[in-house]
Design a protein around this motif. Structure first.
Motif, mmCIF file in Angstrom:
data_model
loop_
_atom_site.group_PDB
_atom_site.id
_atom_site.type_symbol
_atom_site.label_atom_id
_atom_site.label_comp_id
_atom_site.label_asym_id
_atom_site.label_seq_id
_atom_site.Cartn_x
_atom_site.Cartn_y
_atom_site.Cartn_z
ATOM 1 N N PHE A 126 1.029 -1.263 -0.111
ATOM 2 C CA PHE A 126 0.019 -0.079 0.122
ATOM 3 C C PHE A 126 0.885 1.334 -0.079
ATOM 4 O O PHE A 126 1.913 1.310 0.790
ATOM 5 C CB PHE A 126 -0.913 -0.039 1.115
ATOM 6 N N ARG A 127 0.388 2.188 -0.868
ATOM 7 C CA ARG A 127 1.122 3.427 -1.048
ATOM 8 C C ARG A 127 0.003 4.592 -0.850
ATOM 9 O O ARG A 127 -0.829 4.566 -1.432
ATOM 10 C CB ARG A 127 2.012 3.642 -2.096
ATOM 11 N N LYS A 128 0.500 5.881 -0.226
ATOM 12 C CA LYS A 128 -0.222 6.892 -0.641
ATOM 13 C C LYS A 128 -0.030 7.414 -1.908
ATOM 14 O O LYS A 128 1.075 7.437 -2.295
ATOM 15 C CB LYS A 128 0.184 8.135 0.531
ATOM 16 N N MET A 129 -1.091 7.990 -2.454
ATOM 17 C CA MET A 129 -0.949 8.439 -3.818
ATOM 18 C C MET A 129 -1.970 9.885 -3.925
ATOM 19 O O MET A 129 -3.001 9.863 -3.179
ATOM 20 C CB MET A 129 -1.441 7.521 -4.849
ATOM 21 N N PRO A 130 -1.730 10.672 -5.171
ATOM 22 C CA PRO A 130 -2.654 11.728 -5.346
ATOM 23 C C PRO A 130 -3.790 11.216 -5.465
ATOM 24 O O PRO A 130 -3.857 10.118 -6.303
ATOM 25 C CB PRO A 130 -1.941 12.307 -6.337
ATOM 26 N N GLY A 131 -4.891 11.857 -5.155
ATOM 27 C CA GLY A 131 -6.378 11.308 -5.373
ATOM 28 C C GLY A 131 -6.903 12.075 -6.662
ATOM 29 O O GLY A 131 -6.059 12.839 -7.333
ATOM 30 N N PRO A 132 -8.182 11.920 -7.112
ATOM 31 C CA PRO A 132 -8.623 12.444 -8.037
ATOM 32 C C PRO A 132 -8.745 14.111 -8.038
ATOM 33 O O PRO A 132 -8.508 14.557 -9.060
ATOM 34 C CB PRO A 132 -10.204 11.805 -8.265
ATOM 35 N N ALA A 133 -8.817 14.278 -6.770
ATOM 36 C CA ALA A 133 -8.933 16.037 -6.851
ATOM 37 C C ALA A 133 -7.622 16.523 -6.286
ATOM 38 O O ALA A 133 -7.520 17.544 -5.775
ATOM 39 C CB ALA A 133 -10.037 16.356 -5.871
ATOM 40 N N ALA A 134 -6.238 15.865 -6.644
ATOM 41 C CA ALA A 134 -5.121 16.456 -6.137
ATOM 42 C C ALA A 134 -4.581 17.604 -6.981
ATOM 43 O O ALA A 134 -4.929 17.489 -8.140
ATOM 44 C CB ALA A 134 -4.225 15.341 -6.107
ATOM 45 N N ASP A 135 -4.423 18.793 -6.232
ATOM 46 C CA ASP A 135 -3.805 19.567 -6.878
ATOM 47 C C ASP A 135 -2.356 19.389 -7.375
ATOM 48 O O ASP A 135 -1.534 18.490 -7.016
ATOM 49 C CB ASP A 135 -3.835 20.940 -6.344
ATOM 50 N N THR B 63 -0.750 -1.297 -4.581
ATOM 51 C CA THR B 63 0.189 -1.165 -5.790
ATOM 52 C C THR B 63 0.160 -2.402 -6.656
ATOM 53 O O THR B 63 0.645 -2.242 -7.707
ATOM 54 C CB THR B 63 1.561 -0.889 -5.228
ATOM 55 N N ARG B 64 -0.385 -3.355 -6.176
ATOM 56 C CA ARG B 64 -0.374 -4.683 -6.897
ATOM 57 C C ARG B 64 -1.540 -4.478 -8.126
ATOM 58 O O ARG B 64 -1.534 -5.054 -9.138
ATOM 59 C CB ARG B 64 -0.674 -6.071 -6.038
ATOM 60 N N THR B 65 -2.760 -4.025 -7.434
ATOM 61 C CA THR B 65 -3.831 -3.991 -8.195
ATOM 62 C C THR B 65 -4.332 -2.709 -8.843
ATOM 63 O O THR B 65 -4.965 -2.194 -9.731
ATOM 64 C CB THR B 65 -5.154 -4.275 -7.594
ATOM 65 N N GLY B 66 -3.748 -1.612 -8.184
ATOM 66 C CA GLY B 66 -3.874 -0.143 -8.565
ATOM 67 C C GLY B 66 -5.077 0.260 -7.854
ATOM 68 O O GLY B 66 -5.602 1.402 -8.206
ATOM 69 N N ARG B 67 -5.725 -0.562 -7.259
ATOM 70 C CA ARG B 67 -7.163 -0.114 -6.743
ATOM 71 C C ARG B 67 -6.953 0.713 -5.615
ATOM 72 O O ARG B 67 -6.039 0.558 -4.532
ATOM 73 C CB ARG B 67 -7.821 -1.306 -6.546
ATOM 74 N N GLU B 68 -7.784 1.436 -5.144
ATOM 75 C CA GLU B 68 -7.944 2.097 -4.118
ATOM 76 C C GLU B 68 -8.321 1.587 -3.086
ATOM 77 O O GLU B 68 -9.294 1.027 -2.976
ATOM 78 C CB GLU B 68 -8.977 3.531 -4.175
ATOM 79 N N ALA B 69 -7.545 1.548 -1.911
ATOM 80 C CA ALA B 69 -7.810 0.823 -0.576
ATOM 81 C C ALA B 69 -8.862 1.563 0.242
ATOM 82 O O ALA B 69 -8.946 2.959 -0.015
ATOM 83 C CB ALA B 69 -6.532 0.907 0.205
ATOM 84 N N GLU B 70 -9.656 0.762 1.029
ATOM 85 C CA GLU B 70 -10.822 1.365 1.685
ATOM 86 C C GLU B 70 -10.349 1.064 3.168
ATOM 87 O O GLU B 70 -10.621 -0.107 3.695
ATOM 88 C CB GLU B 70 -12.121 0.910 1.430
ATOM 89 N N PRO B 71 -9.833 2.019 4.011
ATOM 90 C CA PRO B 71 -9.568 1.800 5.344
ATOM 91 C C PRO B 71 -10.427 1.263 6.221
ATOM 92 O O PRO B 71 -11.621 2.257 6.263
ATOM 93 C CB PRO B 71 -8.682 2.945 5.818
ATOM 94 N N VAL B 72 -10.350 0.412 7.126
ATOM 95 C CA VAL B 72 -11.304 -0.289 7.991
ATOM 96 C C VAL B 72 -10.656 -0.564 9.107
ATOM 97 O O VAL B 72 -9.625 -1.261 9.097
ATOM 98 C CB VAL B 72 -12.394 -1.372 7.587
#
Lengths: 167, 167
Positions: free
Chosen positions: A140-149, B116-125
DNA sequence: CAGTATCCTGTCCGATACTG
DNA sequence: CAGTATCGGACAGGATACTG
């Protein structure tokens, strides 16, 4: 400090802190989760000055975390109830509790979460809902989201994953 | 406010707040997770006054969340690295990020966690590690832990589970 | 009981200037 | 570059007294 501008106000963490950044706010929310509702209950349990409690409650109501609910007309009496937004704050409280229990309670844990079906102590972990993997996992990595400037993009997206990127 | 005594200092949440209760502390930790290490990097990214940054960094080092590491002798240069205790703080940051994204980003999310394996956004729970159940599930309840004092016991254990107990 | 009204202190924090 | 030294303002927070 109400509308202070932190370095990058796009950051969701900074935005959260705008609402609950004061010392008492989180403790009040904690108490609200423990079932406290009335002014006096908060006041007694926290040992907070009444004027301060008024200000913090008002701020939490203004931020949409609590709502005043009149439960008596004569005399007028209000109680403070968690809104859905306030209830969504629970994971933050749990995370703070787990971290405090792990690092700052030499005498042992004073408050824990328990599975009432089994009586076993729960161990709070942050996972990705879909995969169930702990978010501490390096995939898991932090990435810029859709609304990132532009600035956020530079901060999070620009560099390749280096050793210090996560963990 | 350094050693203020909140209502119940046994509470692990209150103890956590003693270490990271100031506004900047959490933002500095966030940046440390993003790979920032040097004084100047923090200063530039946060837009914080240097004197304040010195105080906050020192407080975080004293609390055992960061450690100074000398990476150059001539001239003397230190960098600030997360300790294990600091790294354990990650769930709190994730929880704050998720909450901020959910409630205070009308334009959309600016920062997300990605698998990063799938490129999908994670949903933290927040879940219980053993059962995998979300801790928001009503089967979970806060209870006094092994080291709870009389006051904590009264607060958490005394009453039966009422409707306001959880949620 | 549920606050409001004051007064006061500490310190968080910003701004600016300076140093090895 | 990595801080230290000051100055000053704003406000969080404490203490106390008072009200419908």
């Amino acid at each position: 400090m109400k509308h202070k501008s932190f370095g990058n106000m796009q950051c969701p963490i900074a935005r959260s802190l705008e609402r609950v950044g004061e010392w008492w706010s989180i403790l009040i929310l904690r108490d609200a989760f423990n079932g406290l509702k009335r002014f006096d209950e908060f006041q007694t349990n926290l040992g907070i000055a009444p004027a301060m409690l008024t200000r913090r409650l008002k701020a939490l109501v203004d931020a949409g975390l609590l709502e005043k609910h009149r439960y008596s007309e004569h005399p007028p009496r209000d109680e403070y109830l968690l809104t859905p937004r306030g209830r969504d704050f629970q994971p933050v409280l749990i995370a703070l509790m787990a971290w405090g229990n792990a690092h700052f309670t030499p005498e042992g844990k004073s408050v824990i979460v328990v599975d009432t079906r089994t009586g076993r102590e729960a161990e709070p972990v942050m996972v990705d809902r879909a995969s169930g993997l702990p978010l501490s996992d390096p995939v898991f990595r932090k990435m810029p989201g859709p609304a990132a400037d532009e600035r956020t993009r530079r901060r999070h997206g620009g560099r390749p994953a280096t050793r210090e990127q996560r963990q």
